[in-house]
Write an enzyme that holds these catalytic residues in place. Structure first.
Site, PDB file in Angstrom:
ATOM      1  CE1 TYR A 161     -88.837  88.552 -11.441  1.00  9.53           C
ATOM      2  CE2 TYR A 161     -89.955  86.770 -12.234  1.00  9.53           C
ATOM      3  CZ  TYR A 161     -89.162  87.491 -11.180  1.00  9.53           C
ATOM      4  OH  TYR A 161     -89.139  86.947 -10.045  1.00  9.53           O
ATOM      5  CE  LYS A 165     -85.482  86.864 -10.519  1.00 15.84           C
ATOM      6  NZ  LYS A 165     -84.658  87.300  -9.419  1.00 15.84           N
TER       7      LYS A 165
HETATM    8  N1  LIG Z   1     -92.577  86.791  -4.304  1.00  9.75           N
HETATM    9  C1  LIG Z   1     -92.501  85.501  -5.442  1.00  9.75           C
HETATM   10  O1  LIG Z   1     -93.426  84.832  -5.737  1.00  9.75           O
HETATM   11  C2  LIG Z   1     -91.288  85.425  -6.133  1.00  9.75           C
HETATM   12  C3  LIG Z   1     -91.071  83.879  -7.095  1.00  9.75           C
HETATM   13  C4  LIG Z   1     -90.123  83.779  -7.572  1.00  9.75           C
HETATM   14  C5  LIG Z   1     -88.627  84.484  -7.273  1.00  9.75           C
HETATM   15  N2  LIG Z   1     -88.865  85.592  -6.189  1.00  9.75           N
HETATM   16  C6  LIG Z   1     -87.552  86.387  -6.162  1.00  9.75           C
HETATM   17  O2  LIG Z   1     -87.441  86.469  -4.879  1.00  9.75           O
HETATM   18  C7  LIG Z   1     -86.600  87.618  -4.581  1.00  9.75           C
HETATM   19  C8  LIG Z   1     -87.298  88.510  -3.670  1.00  9.75           C
HETATM   20  O3  LIG Z   1     -88.768  88.837  -4.295  1.00  9.75           O
HETATM   21  P1  LIG Z   1     -89.827  89.530  -3.359  1.00  9.75           P
HETATM   22  O4  LIG Z   1     -90.939  88.830  -3.459  1.00  9.75           O
HETATM   23  O5  LIG Z   1     -89.304  89.388  -1.736  1.00  9.75           O
HETATM   24  O6  LIG Z   1     -90.076  90.760  -3.827  1.00  9.75           O
HETATM   25  P2  LIG Z   1     -90.006  92.216  -3.015  1.00  9.75           P
HETATM   26  O7  LIG Z   1     -90.511  93.166  -4.150  1.00  9.75           O
HETATM   27  O8  LIG Z   1     -91.125  92.448  -2.101  1.00  9.75           O
HETATM   28  O9  LIG Z   1     -88.841  92.466  -2.657  1.00  9.75           O
HETATM   29  C9  LIG Z   1     -87.804  92.945  -3.527  1.00  9.75           C
HETATM   30  C10 LIG Z   1     -86.867  93.966  -3.009  1.00  9.75           C
HETATM   31  O10 LIG Z   1     -85.641  94.409  -3.771  1.00  9.75           O
HETATM   32  C11 LIG Z   1     -85.519  95.585  -3.679  1.00  9.75           C
HETATM   33  N3  LIG Z   1     -84.819  96.263  -4.775  1.00  9.75           N
HETATM   34  C12 LIG Z   1     -85.195  96.239  -5.963  1.00  9.75           C
HETATM   35  N4  LIG Z   1     -84.471  96.970  -7.194  1.00  9.75           N
HETATM   36  C13 LIG Z   1     -83.364  97.283  -6.202  1.00  9.75           C
HETATM   37  C14 LIG Z   1     -82.314  97.830  -6.366  1.00  9.75           C
HETATM   38  N5  LIG Z   1     -81.840  98.318  -7.743  1.00  9.75           N
HETATM   39  N6  LIG Z   1     -81.443  97.943  -5.527  1.00  9.75           N
HETATM   40  C15 LIG Z   1     -81.519  97.773  -4.190  1.00  9.75           C
HETATM   41  N7  LIG Z   1     -82.731  97.151  -3.942  1.00  9.75           N
HETATM   42  C16 LIG Z   1     -83.549  96.805  -4.947  1.00  9.75           C
HETATM   43  C17 LIG Z   1     -86.851  96.338  -3.502  1.00  9.75           C
HETATM   44  O11 LIG Z   1     -86.679  97.515  -2.940  1.00  9.75           O
HETATM   45  C18 LIG Z   1     -87.441  95.200  -2.641  1.00  9.75           C
HETATM   46  O12 LIG Z   1     -87.414  95.631  -1.199  1.00  9.75           O
HETATM   47  C19 LIG Z   1     -86.781  88.371  -6.032  1.00  9.75           C
HETATM   48  O13 LIG Z   1     -85.261  87.905  -6.662  1.00  9.75           O
HETATM   49  C20 LIG Z   1     -87.821  87.750  -6.763  1.00  9.75           C
HETATM   50  O14 LIG Z   1     -87.597  87.618  -8.261  1.00  9.75           O
HETATM   51  C21 LIG Z   1     -90.147  86.127  -5.948  1.00  9.75           C
END
Ligand SMILES: NC(=O)c1ccc[n+]([C@@H]2O[C@H](COP(=O)([O-])OP(=O)(O)OC[C@H]3O[C@@H](n4cnc5c(N)ncnc54)[C@H](O)[C@@H]3O)[C@@H](O)[C@H]2O)c1
Length: 255
Positions: A161, A165
Site C-alpha cells: 500500500y 502511495k
Molecule cells: N482513512 C485514512 O486514514 C487514510 C489515510 C491516508 C490516506 N487515505 C487515502 O484517502 C483516500 C480515501 O480513503 P478512505 O479512508 O475514505 O477509504 P474508504 O475505504 O472509506 O473509501 C475508499 C472508496 O474507494 C472506493 N473504491 C475502491 N476501489 C475502487 C475501484 N476500483 N473503483 C471505484 N471505486 C473504488 C471504495 O468503494 C470506497 O468507497 C484513499 O486514497 C486512501 O488511500 C486514507
C-alpha cells in the site's frame, strides 16, 4: 483583480472518485456547498446513489464504475463533461488497503490488487481528466490522494500500500510538470489517520493508540477535516500551487 474569499467553483463540474467512502463522501459534500456540480463515482451504484441526498444544490450525478477497468475511463470523463457541463476538477480518492500481519504473508494477488487500483487506475483516470481539461481550455485541477506511507514506506504487511502511495506522490509531481503549461494543477493530499472504514476495519486497537500518542494533536482526523484541503486545492486560492504534497496528519509527520 478584486479579492474574493469564495472558492470560485460555482457551477463548475467536479468528479470525485471513491466518493461513497469515508473521506470521499465528505469531499463530495464540501464541493457541493461551494456551488460546484459533483459527479459521485464509486464501485457500486447503490453506494454512489447514497451520497446524493447529502449534497447541497443541484445538478449532481452518481455513477458506478470500477476504475480498474481502464476502458471505462474515457466514457466516464465524457459523461462528466456532458452531464456537468464541463470537467474542471478531479478529486481522485478511490483506493484499497490490504493489511497483512507480516511482509511474508503478502501475495502476488495482494500486490496486483493494490497497485492496479491505487496506482495504475490513478494514472489513467488522471491522464484522461487532464486531457479533457486541456481540450476544454481554461485550466483545471487534479487532486490525488497519497498517505503518510509515501514518506515512511509503511511497515511489514502494509509495504505494498505504501509503495502504491509513493507512486502517487511521484506521479503527481510528473503530471504537474506535464500539464502546468495548460494551467492544470496537480497536487496530492496526504492524510494521516482518518476515521474511515479503510483505517478502522481490522485495525489493532493498540496500534491506533500508539498512532494517536505519536500525533501532536492527540487524536485521529475526522473525514471532514481532510475535505477542506481538497476544496482549497481546487479553488482559485490555490491557482499557483502545483506538484505539492499537502500533509494533513495532525503533526504525526512534519514536512
Ligand atoms: N482513512 C485514512 O486514514 C487514510 C489515510 C491516508 C490516506 N487515505 C487515502 O484517502 C483516500 C480515501 O480513503 P478512505 O479512508 O475514505 O477509504 P474508504 O475505504 O472509506 O473509501 C475508499 C472508496 O474507494 C472506493 N473504491 C475502491 N476501489 C475502487 C475501484 N476500483 N473503483 C471505484 N471505486 C473504488 C471504495 O468503494 C470506497 O468507497 C484513499 O486514497 C486512501 O488511500 C486514507
Amino acid at each position: 483583480m478584486p479579492w474574493s474569499v469564495g472558492a470560485g467553483l460555482e457551477g463548475k463540474g467536479v468528479m470525485v472518485t471513491g466518493a461513497a467512502g469515508g473521506i470521499g463522501r465528505e469531499v463530495a459534500k464540501a464541493f457541493a456547498t461551494t456551488g460546484a456540480r459533483v459527479m459521485v463515482v464509486d464501485r457500486e451504484q447503490k453506494a454512489a446513489d447514497s451520497v446524493l441526498p447529502d449534497l447541497d444544490g443541484r445538478g449532481h450525478v452518481a455513477v458506478a464504475a470500477d476504475l480498474t477497468n481502464l476502458s471505462a475511463h474515457d466514457g466516464l470523463i465524457r459523461r462528466a463533461r456532458d452531464e456537468l457541463g464541463s470537467l474542471y476538477a478531479l478529486a481522485h480518492l478511490a483506493a484499497v488497503l490490504r493489511r497483512r500481519k507480516s511482509v511474508d504473508e503478502v501475495t502476488e494477488e495482494d500486490w496486483d490488487f493494490q497497485i492496479d487500483t491505487n496506482l495504475k487506475a490513478a494514472f489513467f483516470i488522471c491522464r484522461a481528466a487532464a486531457r479533457a481539461m486541456v481540450e476544454q481550455g481554461g485550466g483545471g485541477r487534479i487532486i490525488t490522494f497519497t498517505s503518510q506511507g509515501w514518506w515512511t514506506g509503511g511497515f511489514g504487511g502494509s509495504v505494498v500500500y505504501a509503495a502504491s502511495k509513493g507512486g502517487i506522490t511521484s506521479m503527481t509531481r510528473g503530471l504537474a510538470r506535464t500539464y502546468g503549461p495548460h494551467q492544470v494543477t496537480v497536487n496530492a493530499v496526504s492524510p494521516g489517520q482518518a476515521r474511515t472504514p479503510m483505517l478502522m476495519d481490522g485495525l489493532d486497537p493498540a496500534v491506533l493508540e500508539s498512532m494517536t500518542k505519536a500525533t501532536p494533536l492527540g487524536r485521529i482526523a475526522e473525514p471532514e477535516e481532510i475535505a477542506g484541503t481538497v476544496v482549497f486545492l481546487a479553488s482559485d486560492h490555490a491557482r499557483f500551487i502545483t506538484g505539492a504534497t499537502i500533509n494533513i496528519s495532525g503533526g504525526f509527520l512534519m514536512y
